[in-house]
Motif scaffolding. Structure first.
Motif, PDB file in Angstrom:
ATOM      1  N   GLU A  58       1.077  -0.414  -3.513  1.00  0.00           N
ATOM      2  CA  GLU A  58       0.666   0.454  -4.626  1.00  0.00           C
ATOM      3  C   GLU A  58       0.133  -0.366  -5.797  1.00  0.00           C
ATOM      4  O   GLU A  58      -0.857   0.014  -6.420  1.00  0.00           O
ATOM      5  CB  GLU A  58       1.857   1.310  -5.082  1.00  0.00           C
ATOM      6  CG  GLU A  58       2.231   2.412  -4.120  1.00  0.00           C
ATOM      7  CD  GLU A  58       1.110   3.426  -3.942  1.00  0.00           C
ATOM      8  OE1 GLU A  58       0.452   3.780  -4.942  1.00  0.00           O
ATOM      9  OE2 GLU A  58       0.883   3.846  -2.801  1.00  0.00           O
ATOM     10  N   GLU A  59       0.769  -1.494  -6.087  1.00  0.00           N
ATOM     11  CA  GLU A  59       0.293  -2.342  -7.179  1.00  0.00           C
ATOM     12  C   GLU A  59      -1.085  -2.920  -6.868  1.00  0.00           C
ATOM     13  O   GLU A  59      -1.942  -3.036  -7.736  1.00  0.00           O
ATOM     14  CB  GLU A  59       1.295  -3.461  -7.443  1.00  0.00           C
ATOM     15  CG  GLU A  59       2.592  -2.973  -8.059  1.00  0.00           C
ATOM     16  CD  GLU A  59       3.638  -4.068  -8.155  1.00  0.00           C
ATOM     17  OE1 GLU A  59       3.471  -5.117  -7.490  1.00  0.00           O
ATOM     18  OE2 GLU A  59       4.617  -3.861  -8.886  1.00  0.00           O
ATOM     19  N   ASN A  62      -3.592  -0.073  -7.352  1.00  0.00           N
ATOM     20  CA  ASN A  62      -3.792   0.196  -8.777  1.00  0.00           C
ATOM     21  C   ASN A  62      -4.629  -0.888  -9.435  1.00  0.00           C
ATOM     22  O   ASN A  62      -5.500  -0.607 -10.261  1.00  0.00           O
ATOM     23  CB  ASN A  62      -2.443   0.325  -9.488  1.00  0.00           C
ATOM     24  CG  ASN A  62      -1.704   1.586  -9.083  1.00  0.00           C
ATOM     25  OD1 ASN A  62      -2.304   2.541  -8.611  1.00  0.00           O
ATOM     26  ND2 ASN A  62      -0.398   1.581  -9.266  1.00  0.00           N
ATOM     27  N   ASN A  65      -8.197  -0.430  -8.413  1.00  0.00           N
ATOM     28  CA  ASN A  65      -8.815   0.695  -9.123  1.00  0.00           C
ATOM     29  C   ASN A  65      -9.183   0.327 -10.554  1.00  0.00           C
ATOM     30  O   ASN A  65     -10.110   0.897 -11.121  1.00  0.00           O
ATOM     31  CB  ASN A  65      -7.879   1.905  -9.122  1.00  0.00           C
ATOM     32  CG  ASN A  65      -7.967   2.684  -7.839  1.00  0.00           C
ATOM     33  OD1 ASN A  65      -9.015   2.769  -7.213  1.00  0.00           O
ATOM     34  ND2 ASN A  65      -6.850   3.256  -7.428  1.00  0.00           N
TER      35      ASN A  65
END
Length: 129
Positions: A58-59, A62, A65
Motif C-alpha cells: 500500500e505504501e 501511494n 500515485n
C-alpha cells in the motif's frame, strides 16, 4: 586608401572570427573532463531512511500515485499479479491452470495471427483432429 582600409577591415573581421572559434573550441574541450551530476544518494539521505524500513504494497502504491497516477495504477496491477502468482504457486493443479490462463492472455494480446497459424487451424478443422 579606401581599398587598404576595406582590406584591413576584412582581415580584422576574419582574424576576430578565427580567434573566437579557437577560444570556443578550447573552452568546450575543457568541459569534457568535468564530472557530471550524480543521482546517487548521499550519506545524509541514507540516514533519513532506516536500513530496516521495508514499505508494504500500500505504501508503494501511494508513493507511486504521488508521482503520477498512471504509475500508481501500474504498481497496483503489478502487486495484484504478484499476489496472484503467490496464490497460484501453492499447488500443481493451479500452476497448470495459471499457465493456461497466461497462455490465453498472451494469445489475446497477439491477435494478428500469421498465415501459417490460420492454415494450421483450417487443416485441423478439415482433418477433424
Amino acid at each position: 586608401m579606401q581599398k587598404i582600409l576595406l582590406s584591413l577591415k576584412k582581415a580584422l573581421r576574419s582574424s576576430l572570427l578565427v580567434v573566437g572559434l579557437i577560444t570556443f573550441i578550447s573552452l568546450s574541450g575543457s568541459f569534457i573532463f568535468v564530472q557530471q551530476a550524480s543521482y546517487a544518494t548521499t550519506l545524509e539521505e541514507l540516514k533519513l531512511i532506516p536500513p530496516d524500513y521495508k514499505p508494504n504494497s500500500e505504501e508503494k502504491i501511494n508513493r507511486a500515485n504521488e508521482f503520477d497516477p498512471g504509475v500508481g495504477i501500474q504498481e497496483e496491477e503489478r502487486q495484484e499479479a504478484y499476489e496472484q502468482a503467490i496464490k497460484d504457486s501453492k499447488n500443481l493443479t493451479t500452476i497448470e491452470k495459471t499457465y493456461e490462463r497466461n497462455l490465453k492472455a498472451e494469445q489475446e494480446q497477439n491477435l494478428p495471427e500469421s498465415f501459417g497459424e490460420k492454415a494450421k487451424e483450417v487443416i485441423e478443422k478439415v482433418t477433424g483432429k
